[in-house]
Design a protein around this motif. Sequence first.
Motif, PDB file in Angstrom:
ATOM      1  N   LEU A 108       1.068  -0.990   0.018  1.00  3.52           N
ATOM      2  CA  LEU A 108      -0.141  -0.232  -0.133  1.00  3.52           C
ATOM      3  C   LEU A 108       0.850   1.092   0.289  1.00  3.52           C
ATOM      4  O   LEU A 108       1.377   1.578   1.691  1.00  3.52           O
ATOM      5  CB  LEU A 108      -0.665   0.008   1.199  1.00  3.52           C
ATOM      6  CG  LEU A 108      -0.919   1.620   1.339  1.00  3.52           C
ATOM      7  CD1 LEU A 108      -2.325   1.462   0.171  1.00  3.52           C
ATOM      8  CD2 LEU A 108      -2.588   1.674   2.881  1.00  3.52           C
ATOM      9  N   ALA A 109       0.724   1.929  -0.463  1.00  8.21           N
ATOM     10  CA  ALA A 109       1.891   3.073  -1.009  1.00  8.21           C
ATOM     11  C   ALA A 109       0.425   4.407  -0.294  1.00  8.21           C
ATOM     12  O   ALA A 109      -0.124   4.193  -0.277  1.00  8.21           O
ATOM     13  CB  ALA A 109       2.139   4.023  -2.244  1.00  8.21           C
ATOM     14  N   LEU A 110       2.051   5.235   0.289  1.00  9.45           N
ATOM     15  CA  LEU A 110       1.192   6.127   1.682  1.00  9.45           C
ATOM     16  C   LEU A 110       1.741   6.668   1.030  1.00  9.45           C
ATOM     17  O   LEU A 110       2.824   7.259   1.356  1.00  9.45           O
ATOM     18  CB  LEU A 110       1.017   5.759   2.563  1.00  9.45           C
ATOM     19  CG  LEU A 110       0.583   4.463   3.566  1.00  9.45           C
ATOM     20  CD1 LEU A 110       1.025   4.070   4.311  1.00  9.45           C
ATOM     21  CD2 LEU A 110      -1.229   4.596   3.814  1.00  9.45           C
ATOM     22  N   ARG A 111       0.961   8.248   0.666  1.00  9.63           N
ATOM     23  CA  ARG A 111       1.779   9.653   0.785  1.00  9.63           C
ATOM     24  C   ARG A 111       2.409   9.735  -0.309  1.00  9.63           C
ATOM     25  O   ARG A 111       3.825  10.370  -0.125  1.00  9.63           O
ATOM     26  CB  ARG A 111       1.586  10.296   1.960  1.00  9.63           C
ATOM     27  CG  ARG A 111       1.045  11.339   2.922  1.00  9.63           C
ATOM     28  CD  ARG A 111       1.999  10.933   4.230  1.00  9.63           C
ATOM     29  NE  ARG A 111       0.131  11.711   5.002  1.00  9.63           N
ATOM     30  CZ  ARG A 111       0.657  11.996   6.916  1.00  9.63           C
ATOM     31  NH1 ARG A 111       1.723  11.812   7.256  1.00  9.63           N
ATOM     32  NH2 ARG A 111       0.197  12.597   6.946  1.00  9.63           N
ATOM     33  N   SER A 112       2.298   9.070  -1.515  1.00  9.62           N
ATOM     34  CA  SER A 112       3.428   9.206  -2.036  1.00  9.62           C
ATOM     35  C   SER A 112       3.370  10.252  -3.130  1.00  9.62           C
ATOM     36  O   SER A 112       1.952  10.203  -4.437  1.00  9.62           O
ATOM     37  CB  SER A 112       3.822   7.344  -2.839  1.00  9.62           C
ATOM     38  OG  SER A 112       3.913   7.631  -4.442  1.00  9.62           O
ATOM     39  N   PRO A 113       4.729  10.430  -4.126  1.00  7.24           N
ATOM     40  CA  PRO A 113       4.645  11.377  -5.269  1.00  7.24           C
ATOM     41  C   PRO A 113       4.536   9.972  -6.666  1.00  7.24           C
ATOM     42  O   PRO A 113       4.537   9.832  -6.361  1.00  7.24           O
ATOM     43  CB  PRO A 113       5.947  11.570  -5.517  1.00  7.24           C
ATOM     44  CG  PRO A 113       6.816  10.673  -4.432  1.00  7.24           C
ATOM     45  CD  PRO A 113       6.345  10.570  -3.699  1.00  7.24           C
ATOM     46  N   MET A 114       4.306  11.317  -7.409  1.00  2.00           N
ATOM     47  CA  MET A 114       3.944  10.590  -8.905  1.00  2.00           C
ATOM     48  C   MET A 114       5.095  10.414  -9.153  1.00  2.00           C
ATOM     49  O   MET A 114       4.374   9.980 -10.961  1.00  2.00           O
ATOM     50  CB  MET A 114       2.367  10.716  -9.895  1.00  2.00           C
ATOM     51  CG  MET A 114       0.824  11.222  -8.923  1.00  2.00           C
ATOM     52  SD  MET A 114       0.775   9.118  -8.934  1.00  2.00           S
ATOM     53  CE  MET A 114       0.035   8.727 -10.321  1.00  2.00           C
ATOM     54  N   ASN A 115       6.269   9.528  -8.985  1.00  2.00           N
ATOM     55  CA  ASN A 115       7.276   9.448  -9.737  1.00  2.00           C
ATOM     56  C   ASN A 115       8.250   9.319  -8.646  1.00  2.00           C
ATOM     57  O   ASN A 115       7.669   8.898  -7.007  1.00  2.00           O
ATOM     58  CB  ASN A 115       7.825  10.843  -9.956  1.00  2.00           C
ATOM     59  CG  ASN A 115       8.462  11.682  -9.010  1.00  2.00           C
ATOM     60  OD1 ASN A 115       8.688  11.455  -7.568  1.00  2.00           O
ATOM     61  ND2 ASN A 115       7.611  13.038  -8.891  1.00  2.00           N
ATOM     62  N   GLY A 116       9.254   8.156  -9.319  1.00  2.00           N
ATOM     63  CA  GLY A 116       9.628   7.634  -8.533  1.00  2.00           C
ATOM     64  C   GLY A 116       8.904   6.005  -7.684  1.00  2.00           C
ATOM     65  O   GLY A 116       7.954   5.481  -8.529  1.00  2.00           O
ATOM     66  N   ASP A 117       9.888   5.359  -6.788  1.00  2.00           N
ATOM     67  CA  ASP A 117       8.925   4.091  -6.235  1.00  2.00           C
ATOM     68  C   ASP A 117       8.214   4.598  -5.244  1.00  2.00           C
ATOM     69  O   ASP A 117       8.859   4.957  -3.751  1.00  2.00           O
ATOM     70  CB  ASP A 117      10.580   3.423  -6.169  1.00  2.00           C
ATOM     71  CG  ASP A 117      10.109   2.681  -5.703  1.00  2.00           C
ATOM     72  OD1 ASP A 117       8.510   2.385  -5.429  1.00  2.00           O
ATOM     73  OD2 ASP A 117      10.433   1.058  -6.061  1.00  2.00           O
ATOM     74  N   PRO A 118       7.209   4.299  -4.431  1.00  2.00           N
ATOM     75  CA  PRO A 118       6.133   4.379  -3.985  1.00  2.00           C
ATOM     76  C   PRO A 118       6.551   4.141  -2.066  1.00  2.00           C
ATOM     77  O   PRO A 118       6.841   4.273  -1.318  1.00  2.00           O
ATOM     78  CB  PRO A 118       4.936   3.944  -3.607  1.00  2.00           C
ATOM     79  CG  PRO A 118       4.581   4.327  -5.388  1.00  2.00           C
ATOM     80  CD  PRO A 118       6.360   3.656  -5.840  1.00  2.00           C
ATOM     81  N   ALA A 119       7.591   2.812  -2.513  1.00  2.00           N
ATOM     82  CA  ALA A 119       8.277   1.802  -1.222  1.00  2.00           C
ATOM     83  C   ALA A 119       9.765   3.023  -0.481  1.00  2.00           C
ATOM     84  O   ALA A 119       9.796   3.084  -0.073  1.00  2.00           O
ATOM     85  CB  ALA A 119       9.415   0.654  -1.611  1.00  2.00           C
TER      86      ALA A 119
END
Length: 242
Positions: A108-119
Motif C-alpha cells: 500500500l502506497a501512502l503519501r506517494s509522489p507520482m514519480n519514483g518508487d512509492p516504497a
Amino acid sequence: MKMNRLRLLLTPLVLLVFVGGFHGNGAEVQTATGFVPLFPKDGIPEGWVVRAWNDVSKPPGNSAVWKLENGVLHGSEPRGTWLMSERDYGDFILEFEFKLGPTGNSGLALRSPMNGDPAFDGIELQMADLRYNPQAKDSELTGGLYRAIAPSKQIYKPEEWNRYQITLKGPRLKVLLNGETIQDINLDEQTQEVKRHDGSLAPLIKDRPRKGHLGFQELSRGGDHVLIRNARIKVLDQPEKI
C-alpha cells in the motif's frame, strides 16, 4: 398516555432511518461517519491509473489492467504494477481487506509522489510473507514499512482475508492488522538508513512527503493476484481557511 407510549416506540425507528436507512447495505452509515468507498462500482477503477512498479511516473510496459468484480479489486494481469490514485491525500483513516495467494506480494502506497518508487519516495506498507521471499527481513513482511520499520508483531493470516486500518495524521502513523496495533510511530523520529534496490540511499522516513497519492501494488508470483475489498477512506484534513 397512549400517545406518549407511541412516541417512545417510534423514536428508535426514526433514529435508525436517519443514520442508516432501511437498506442494510451500509452505504448511508458510511456517509454518516465520513467514510467514502475508494472503489464504488465494478469495472476499471475510476480516478485511478496503472503505473510501473518501480517508477510511478511511467506507464507499465504492458497492457496491465486492474478491475473490480462483485466488489473485489483484482490485481493486474500481468504482474509488476501500481494502481495509483489520481487524488492526493494528507491526513486520513483508510480501511480495507486484502487476500494473497501462496506467493503473493503487494503493498500500500501512502503519501506517494507520482514519480519514483512509492516504497522509497513515499511510504509503502507491505503485504507479503516468507513464501514470496524466504530471505525477507521483518520490515519486508506484512505490516512492515518497506525496508525501514518492522511491525511490532506478525499476525498476518496467509491465504485468508486480512484487515488493515491505517491512520495518518501529521507525523503520526498507526496501523492495525486484524484489529491489533502493529505500528504506532512518530514519523518525525524515524532516521534509520533505508537502501533502495540498487543499494543507493533513499530519503529518510522523516523527510518523506506529508501529502501524496495512495496506491496498491501487484507483484505476486504464481498467477494468484492480490484481492482488495471493502476499501474506504475518511479524510481528516481541515479545509484551508480563506
